[in-house]
Design a protein around this motif. Structure first.
Motif, mmCIF file in Angstrom:
data_model
loop_
_atom_site.group_PDB
_atom_site.id
_atom_site.type_symbol
_atom_site.label_atom_id
_atom_site.label_comp_id
_atom_site.label_asym_id
_atom_site.label_seq_id
_atom_site.Cartn_x
_atom_site.Cartn_y
_atom_site.Cartn_z
ATOM 1 N N SER A 842 0.827 -1.198 0.000
ATOM 2 C CA SER A 842 0.000 0.000 0.000
ATOM 3 C C SER A 842 0.863 1.251 0.000
ATOM 4 C CB SER A 842 -0.911 0.011 1.231
ATOM 5 O OG SER A 842 -0.132 0.167 2.408
ATOM 6 N N GLY A 843 0.275 2.349 -0.477
ATOM 7 C CA GLY A 843 0.975 3.626 -0.424
ATOM 8 C C GLY A 843 1.288 4.040 0.999
ATOM 9 N N GLU A 844 0.399 3.695 1.942
ATOM 10 C CA GLU A 844 0.631 4.002 3.351
ATOM 11 C C GLU A 844 1.887 3.289 3.846
ATOM 12 O OE1 GLU A 844 0.083 5.907 6.808
ATOM 13 O OE2 GLU A 844 -1.376 6.058 5.182
ATOM 14 N N ARG A 845 2.059 2.044 3.435
ATOM 15 C CA ARG A 845 3.243 1.289 3.849
ATOM 16 C C ARG A 845 4.520 1.877 3.228
ATOM 17 N NH1 ARG A 845 4.439 -5.023 2.279
ATOM 18 N NH2 ARG A 845 6.571 -5.114 3.098
ATOM 19 N N VAL A 846 4.431 2.276 1.965
ATOM 20 C CA VAL A 846 5.589 2.899 1.303
ATOM 21 C C VAL A 846 5.972 4.168 2.033
ATOM 22 C CG1 VAL A 846 6.394 4.007 -0.812
ATOM 23 C CG2 VAL A 846 5.069 1.886 -0.939
ATOM 24 N N LEU A 847 5.003 4.999 2.366
ATOM 25 C CA LEU A 847 5.277 6.261 3.063
ATOM 26 C C LEU A 847 5.936 6.002 4.412
ATOM 27 C CD1 LEU A 847 4.980 9.341 3.284
ATOM 28 C CD2 LEU A 847 2.692 8.958 4.237
ATOM 29 N N GLY A 848 5.414 5.031 5.160
ATOM 30 C CA GLY A 848 6.004 4.720 6.467
ATOM 31 C C GLY A 848 7.432 4.229 6.350
ATOM 32 N N PHE A 849 7.664 3.378 5.368
ATOM 33 C CA PHE A 849 9.018 2.857 5.152
ATOM 34 C C PHE A 849 9.985 3.998 4.859
ATOM 35 C CE2 PHE A 849 12.240 1.463 2.107
ATOM 36 C CZ PHE A 849 12.844 0.431 2.813
ATOM 37 N N LEU A 850 9.597 4.920 3.983
ATOM 38 C CA LEU A 850 10.484 6.019 3.597
ATOM 39 C C LEU A 850 10.728 6.974 4.753
ATOM 40 C CD1 LEU A 850 9.016 6.763 0.047
ATOM 41 C CD2 LEU A 850 11.136 5.559 0.581
ATOM 42 N N ARG A 851 9.695 7.270 5.515
ATOM 43 C CA ARG A 851 9.870 8.181 6.654
ATOM 44 C C ARG A 851 10.818 7.592 7.688
ATOM 45 N NH1 ARG A 851 3.681 10.429 7.750
ATOM 46 N NH2 ARG A 851 3.818 12.243 6.330
ATOM 47 N N THR A 866 5.310 14.051 2.608
ATOM 48 C CA THR A 866 3.870 13.906 2.779
ATOM 49 C C THR A 866 3.307 13.135 1.586
ATOM 50 O OG1 THR A 866 3.464 16.028 1.689
ATOM 51 C CG2 THR A 866 3.693 16.045 4.082
ATOM 52 N N ALA A 867 2.082 12.656 1.766
ATOM 53 C CA ALA A 867 1.408 11.916 0.697
ATOM 54 C C ALA A 867 -0.069 12.276 0.710
ATOM 55 C CB ALA A 867 1.599 10.414 0.882
ATOM 56 N N THR A 868 -0.640 12.321 -0.453
ATOM 57 C CA THR A 868 -2.074 12.573 -0.556
ATOM 58 C C THR A 868 -2.841 11.315 -0.156
ATOM 59 O OG1 THR A 868 -2.143 11.849 -2.861
ATOM 60 C CG2 THR A 868 -1.655 14.178 -2.458
ATOM 61 N N ASP A 869 -4.133 11.510 0.131
ATOM 62 C CA ASP A 869 -4.971 10.358 0.465
ATOM 63 C C ASP A 869 -5.004 9.366 -0.688
ATOM 64 O OD1 ASP A 869 -5.485 11.439 2.916
ATOM 65 O OD2 ASP A 869 -7.393 12.364 2.319
ATOM 66 N N GLU A 873 -3.898 5.352 -0.284
ATOM 67 C CA GLU A 873 -4.868 4.276 -0.482
ATOM 68 C C GLU A 873 -4.597 3.438 -1.733
ATOM 69 O OE1 GLU A 873 -8.748 5.972 -0.377
ATOM 70 O OE2 GLU A 873 -8.380 7.061 1.490
ATOM 71 N N ARG A 874 -3.624 3.887 -2.538
ATOM 72 C CA ARG A 874 -3.303 3.099 -3.741
ATOM 73 C C ARG A 874 -2.648 1.784 -3.313
ATOM 74 N NH1 ARG A 874 -2.229 4.057 -9.094
ATOM 75 N NH2 ARG A 874 -4.138 5.266 -8.915
ATOM 76 N N GLU A 875 -3.068 0.695 -3.911
ATOM 77 C CA GLU A 875 -2.554 -0.634 -3.588
ATOM 78 C C GLU A 875 -1.793 -1.184 -4.788
ATOM 79 O OE1 GLU A 875 -2.224 -3.986 -0.901
ATOM 80 O OE2 GLU A 875 -3.099 -1.995 -0.604
ATOM 81 N N LEU A 876 -0.567 -1.600 -4.548
ATOM 82 C CA LEU A 876 0.258 -2.200 -5.590
ATOM 83 C C LEU A 876 0.476 -3.663 -5.258
ATOM 84 C CD1 LEU A 876 2.941 0.617 -5.733
ATOM 85 C CD2 LEU A 876 1.045 0.319 -7.298
ATOM 86 N N PHE A 877 0.640 -4.486 -6.289
ATOM 87 C CA PHE A 877 0.894 -5.898 -6.079
ATOM 88 C C PHE A 877 2.196 -6.271 -6.785
ATOM 89 C CE2 PHE A 877 -3.677 -5.408 -5.789
ATOM 90 C CZ PHE A 877 -3.939 -6.016 -4.571
ATOM 91 N N GLY A 878 3.165 -6.783 -6.049
ATOM 92 C CA GLY A 878 4.442 -7.141 -6.658
ATOM 93 C C GLY A 878 5.483 -7.454 -5.609
ATOM 94 N N PHE A 883 10.211 -2.698 -6.048
ATOM 95 C CA PHE A 883 9.566 -1.401 -6.073
ATOM 96 C C PHE A 883 10.153 -0.401 -5.074
ATOM 97 C CE2 PHE A 883 5.684 1.319 -5.944
ATOM 98 C CZ PHE A 883 5.629 1.577 -7.308
ATOM 99 N N LEU A 884 10.400 -0.866 -3.848
ATOM 100 C CA LEU A 884 10.861 0.058 -2.813
ATOM 101 C C LEU A 884 12.196 0.734 -3.137
ATOM 102 C CD1 LEU A 884 9.804 -1.766 0.478
ATOM 103 C CD2 LEU A 884 8.787 0.265 -0.561
ATOM 104 N N PRO A 885 13.193 0.024 -3.712
ATOM 105 C CA PRO A 885 14.443 0.718 -4.030
ATOM 106 C C PRO A 885 14.263 1.891 -4.980
ATOM 107 C CG PRO A 885 14.795 -1.653 -4.088
ATOM 108 C CD PRO A 885 13.327 -1.438 -3.943
ATOM 109 N N VAL A 886 13.246 1.841 -5.851
ATOM 110 C CA VAL A 886 12.990 2.970 -6.745
ATOM 111 C C VAL A 886 12.578 4.189 -5.926
ATOM 112 C CG1 VAL A 886 11.574 3.801 -8.659
ATOM 113 C CG2 VAL A 886 12.366 1.424 -8.631
ATOM 114 N N PHE A 887 11.663 3.978 -4.981
ATOM 115 C CA PHE A 887 11.259 5.084 -4.119
ATOM 116 C C PHE A 887 12.434 5.596 -3.292
ATOM 117 C CE2 PHE A 887 6.960 3.458 -4.871
ATOM 118 C CZ PHE A 887 6.260 4.640 -5.029
#
Length: 999
Positions: A842-851, A866-869, A873-878, A883-887
């Motif tokens: 989830s985008g929420e998980r990505v944001l938490g990981f980066l912070r 920061t991230a928009t709602d 709420e966007r869900e990625l599958f993979g 994916f995370l190293p790109v962020f």
């Protein structure tokens, strides 16, 4: 109990006093392993515990062999004609190796390493029981005692069983009992030291072996002898460290090249050696690894190779290859022989020689630098008897052939330098039996055989230099011609490199100047200024009382404005010099320049010219000033024609000056260019003459003059480039080819050679791929270490509860480890191997990981992520590891480019735009010329950056059908990257913001 069969002080004298130091002692033990038919002998030294373990996989010893032979000083079982028969060999094994040790010095020199040694040995034949013994060498230093007063505790264990803790206690107790017995006869302060060493010997053998890996004795069908020494003399650490940039450490100098592995065509060495230094920081350095010594491939790459055999009369017969040419047969007679066989006997010699200066060498410059660094440390002529090195021959400080002495005295006549050559003299015990080693392993005895041996080689080297490498020598033509050619090519390369670099610098400066104008929005401001002044001047001219004078003045203002516009174009023009290649970076900059100038012409300059024409018409209409439309267009064409013609005429005049020698050919070509241009001008003028301007609509009329002028300018640019190329060709063709001005063909040849070398160097980049594999190994080992640390901290907890002094220590260890473990755990999702199935991300998980990952840098920068709602709420599958190293890379870049001056907003925003994911920041943005370059391999403007992150991120995503793009936001307004999913995934994204996208 077993006893040493000799006077105790004699044992001490034969051992420690007969070797030069620890490196020599280890060398002696390597030779013992060779005599025991070992295929491998390895040493590990742990600095933290001053612990040394030497292991071989030889035939080992039975308990009887250990007591009757190893504990007997200077047995003659190895010597020819000895009264004691040698140890029996296992079934199927035949004695083929020449014996290297005869005096028992090897086993006794172990005392140099450290005072206390645990010996573990298992024979390949017999019952294969493991024999263990504990020896303290300081017992032999006690004055006035005999060997029969010293008891050596010996125990036997099953073939699959190493001594346990109880067994080690029995061995220690046996030594302590012997110390007490000696103390009742002889008082010595050494006895207390011995007791302290025994009590401090606290190694639990079974878990110790289980943790280190490598050769073992408690496995079936294995044999060998192991020596575990603790404490080891700390001087070994100084022996390990190199003494300077060009001075190798004593231990490397002594142990490198134990077996002859530097020459091509030799069979594998009979015994392989290793010495691993376990440093206190956890790193392990194999200091005598195969690549640390000279290799057969380096021998083949050397500038010159000499290979041959000296017969029993000292006559050399072999081959010499100079600068990689086909080897020539070579024969040198030793006149001192006078028909009598030498005492030293026949032997072989092979060595390679590397020219000291890069300009004199055929070796690739990078490889030459590596070989010179190795030669400076370990270069020299090594000496091997039956494939095993004899010390100290080969050491850089032991020039036994007096090569440097002759070179210093007769630099011009004696070519060779000891530190520029590497090779081997090969002798055998059978053919060179008169060459006797000194007892202390300090080379051969100075008998007549050795003196002859040395004179034979010295005579050969003197004659070799005179024949092949000194001017006037009978075979020196190849060397002299090749070195002259190499020097000449090096001068050409240097001159070409300097010339190219200067032109690259000038081009870079011109491009930077123009890019500075582009990025500062200077062209748009200049265009506005030209338009404003043109309008002011046109209105002023239109206000004249006489309309005809007003018309004339307005057309003059138009012509001057067009000339100003032409000068403006010229100020933004960069001419690329011909005749040299561009670097990858300059190619990128030049392409960006062409794109931006085309965009500037389309969006600014052409509209500006049309705007001036339109303004002229509008003001004339407002002021009722009659204008001749034909004259108006003619003025526009004439101004552009005059400007281009002026520049082109200058090119033609320059061409005429440099083309005098080939006037008939090249000047005609130049005139033809002018003719073509004039034909284009006449053709444009002809079309203009037949065009009805009176009935033309305003929208068509205001652009026709500039369009016709642009055609003339384009024709002029084509012919100008053609004339410039002719001028350069004339210049090159007119000048004769000399050393200072090589011809084009010669330059092409040299550059192609350099290009070939560069292509070959690309193969070296494959080594970078090994980094990834190494990280995988490190991660595996680190996880095991983390589990062990966690378990030990947990085991320490009960002790800390009972001991108040341990509580703060335990609390500090636990807190620090939890912080470290938690930080490292964040990287677990980046490991592809840990998550082989696709999961929801989830985008929420990505944001938490980066912070969490960038917490300290965010705080230090005073920034926010920061991230928009919609993103949350966007869900990625993979695979998270994809994916995370790109962020991570995008956020790392964004934080770097956010301003540091405390002014302005420092924010990173994660958002969605339709199916795309976007990452935007308020940093400095990406200049237009870098928009495409940021994804290129190796491009970076970061200080100390490598230019890999964005390139790899895009490539990884593209393999999955995704893409990584940079939006055109403009300079100075931040950067916005977007992750674009594949088309099929995009089609699957529903209208609601939480739709899933497959990775």
């Amino acid at each position: 109990m077993a006893k040493i069969r000799f006077a105790a002080r004699t044992v001490d004298m034969l051992g420690r006093q007969q070797v030069a130091g620890i490196p020599t002692a280890i060398h002696e033990l390597f030779k013992n392993a060779h005599d025991a038919y070992a295929h491998n002998v390895e040493v590990d030294y742990w600095r933290r515990d001053a612990l040394l373990l030497l292991r071989d996989d030889g035939v080992g010893m039975t308990a009887t062999d250990f007591e009757d032979r190893w504990l007997s000083v200077a047995t003659d079982s190895k010597a020819d004609g000895g009264t004691m028969p040698p140890p029996s060999m296992p079934n199927g094994h035949v004695r083929t190796r020449p014996v290297l040790g005869e005096k028992g010095i090897g086993r006794l020199s172990m005392a140099t390493l450290g005072p206390l040694v645990l010996i573990l040995t298992k024979a390949l034949s017999g019952d294969q029981a493991i024999t263990a013994a504990l020896v303290h060498w300081r017992l032999f230093e006690i004055p006035g005692i005999w060997g029969d007063m010293i008891d050596i505790p010996v125990e036997q264990y099953r073939s699959d069983c190493l001594p346990d803790a109880a067994g080690m206690q029995r061995l220690k107790k046996g030594v302590l009992s012997n110390v007490d017995a000696i103390g009742r006869v002889r008082l010595s302060p050494l006895l207390d030291t011995i007791r302290a060493d025994i009590n401090a010997f606290d190694i639990d053998i079974r878990p110790f072996y289980a943790g280190i890996g490598g050769p073992r004795l408690d496995l079936p069908q294995v044999s060998g002898t192991h020596f575990l020494i603790k404490p080891t003399d700390r001087i070994i650490e100084r022996d390990i460290e190199d003494e300077g940039r060009d001075v190798v450490s004593p231990l490397r100098r002594t142990l490198l090249g134990f077996a002859n592995t530097m020459l091509p065509g030799l069979p594998p060495p009979s015994v392989a050696t290793a010495f691993r230094d376990h440093r206190t920081d956890g790193t392990v350095d194999d200091i005598i690894g195969a690549e640390s010594f000279f290799t057969p491939s380096e021998f083949d790459e050397a500038d010159h190779q000499v290979v041959g055999t000296f017969d029993e009369y000292g006559r050399f017969n072999g081959h010499v290859a100079v600068f990689g040419t086909e080897s020539q047969p070579y024969d040198v007679v030793w006149k001192e022989a006078a028909g009598r066989p030498t005492l030293c006997g026949p032997f072989k010699l092979a060595f390679g020689y590397v020219m000291g200066n890069t300009r004199d060498s055929k070796i690739d410059p990078e490889q030459h630098a590596r070989m010179m660094a190795k030669l400076d440390k370990i270069g020299g002529i090594y000496l091997y008897r039956d494939g095993i090195r004899i010390l100290p021959y080969g050491n850089s400080d032991y020039d036994f052939l007096r090569i440097e002495l002759r070179r210093n005295r007769q630099m011009g006549r004696f070519f060779f330098s000891y530190r520029r050559m590497f090779g081997a003299i090969q002798i055998t015990r059978e053919q060179n039996g008169n060459l006797h080693e000194k007892a202390g392993r300090e080379g051969f005895q100075e008998n007549e055989a050795y003196r002859q041996f040395r004179r034979v080689i010295e005579n050969f080297l003197i004659q070799l230099a005179a024949d092949f490498f000194v001017e006037g020598g009978r075979n020196a033509e190849t060397f002299q011609e090749t070195r002259t050619e190499l020097n000449r090519k090096e001068k050409v390369r240097k001159r070409r490199e300097l010339s190219t670099k200067q032109r690259q610098v000038r081009l870079t400066q011109d491009l930077e100047r123009v890019f500075g104008l582009f990025e500062g929005d200077s062209p748009a401001r200049r265009a506005e200024d030209i338009t404003r002044r043109a309008e002011e001047r046109l209105r002023s001219a239109a206000s004249a009382d006489d309309v005809h004078r007003a018309a004339t003045e307005m057309l003059r203002v138009q012509a001057e404005t067009k000339r100003e516009l032409a000068d403006f174009r010229k100020s933004l023009t960069v001419v690329k010099p011909a005749g040299f290649g561009l670097t990858k970076g300059l190619q990128r900059e030049w392409t960006s320049y062409r794109e931006q100038t085309a965009r500037l012409e389309r969006d600014v300059l052409m509209p500006l010219a049309i705007a001036v024409d339109r303004l002229l018409g509008e003001i004339a209409e407002e002021s009722a000033v009659p204008l001749d439309r034909r004259r108006q267009v003619n003025e526009a064409v004439d101004v552009r024609t005059t400007t281009v013609k002026r520049d082109l005429s200058g090119q033609v005049r320059t061409l005429a000056e440099v083309a005098e020698a080939a006037r008939l050919t090249f000047l005609e070509a130049g005139k033809a260019s002018m003719t073509r241009f004039e034909e284009k001008v006449r053709e444009v003028e002809g079309r203009l003459a037949t065009t009805d301007l009176t009935s033309m609509l305003d929208e068509e009329f205001y652009g026709i003059g500039e369009q016709l002028a642009a055609e003339i300018a384009a024709a002029g640019e084509i012919e100008s480039l053609a004339v410039a190329d002719l001028r350069d060709r004339v210049s090159r063709a007119a000048m004769p080819s000399t050393e200072d001005n090589p011809g084009a063909d010669e330059l092409t040849e040299i550059l192609e050679e350099e290009l070939t070398g560069l292509r070959e160097e690309m193969d070296v980049n494959l080594e970078l791929a090994q980094v990834g594999m190494a990280l995988g190994i490190v991660q595996h080992e680190f996880r095991a270490a983390v589990r062990e640390v966690r378990a030990n901290i947990r085991a320490l907890s009960p002790w800390a509860q009972r001991n108040a002094g341990l509580k703060p220590i335990h609390r500090g260890l636990r807190t620090a480890f939890e912080h470290l473990d938690g930080y490292l755990t964040m990287f677990a999702p980046l490991d592809r191997r840990m998550r082989r199935t696709k999961v929801g991300l989830s985008g929420e998980r990505v944001l938490g990981f980066l912070r969490e990952l960038f917490e300290s840098r965010i705080e230090q920068k005073g920034a926010t992520i920061t991230a928009t709602d919609a993103f949350r709420e966007r869900e990625l599958f993979g695979y998270p590891s994809t994916f995370l190293p790109v962020f991570v890379n995008l956020i790392d870049n964004a934080l770097y480019w956010l301003p540091d001056d405390g002014h302005g907003l420092r924010q990173i925003l994660l958002d969605v735009d339709g199916p795309d994911l976007t990452i935007a920041d308020t940093g400095f943005g990406v200049p237009p010329r870098d928009r495409d370059a940021v994804f290129e391999y190796g491009f970076t403007r970061k200080t100390g950056g490598r230019g890999l992150g964005l390139h790899i991120s895009r490539q990884v995503l593209r393999r999955l059908g995704w893409d990584l793009r940079l939006d055109e936001t403009g300079a100075g307004v931040g950067a916005r990257f977007r992750l674009v999913p594949p088309a099929e995934a995009t089609a699957a994204v529903p209208d609601q913001i939480n739709g899933g996208v497959a990775l």
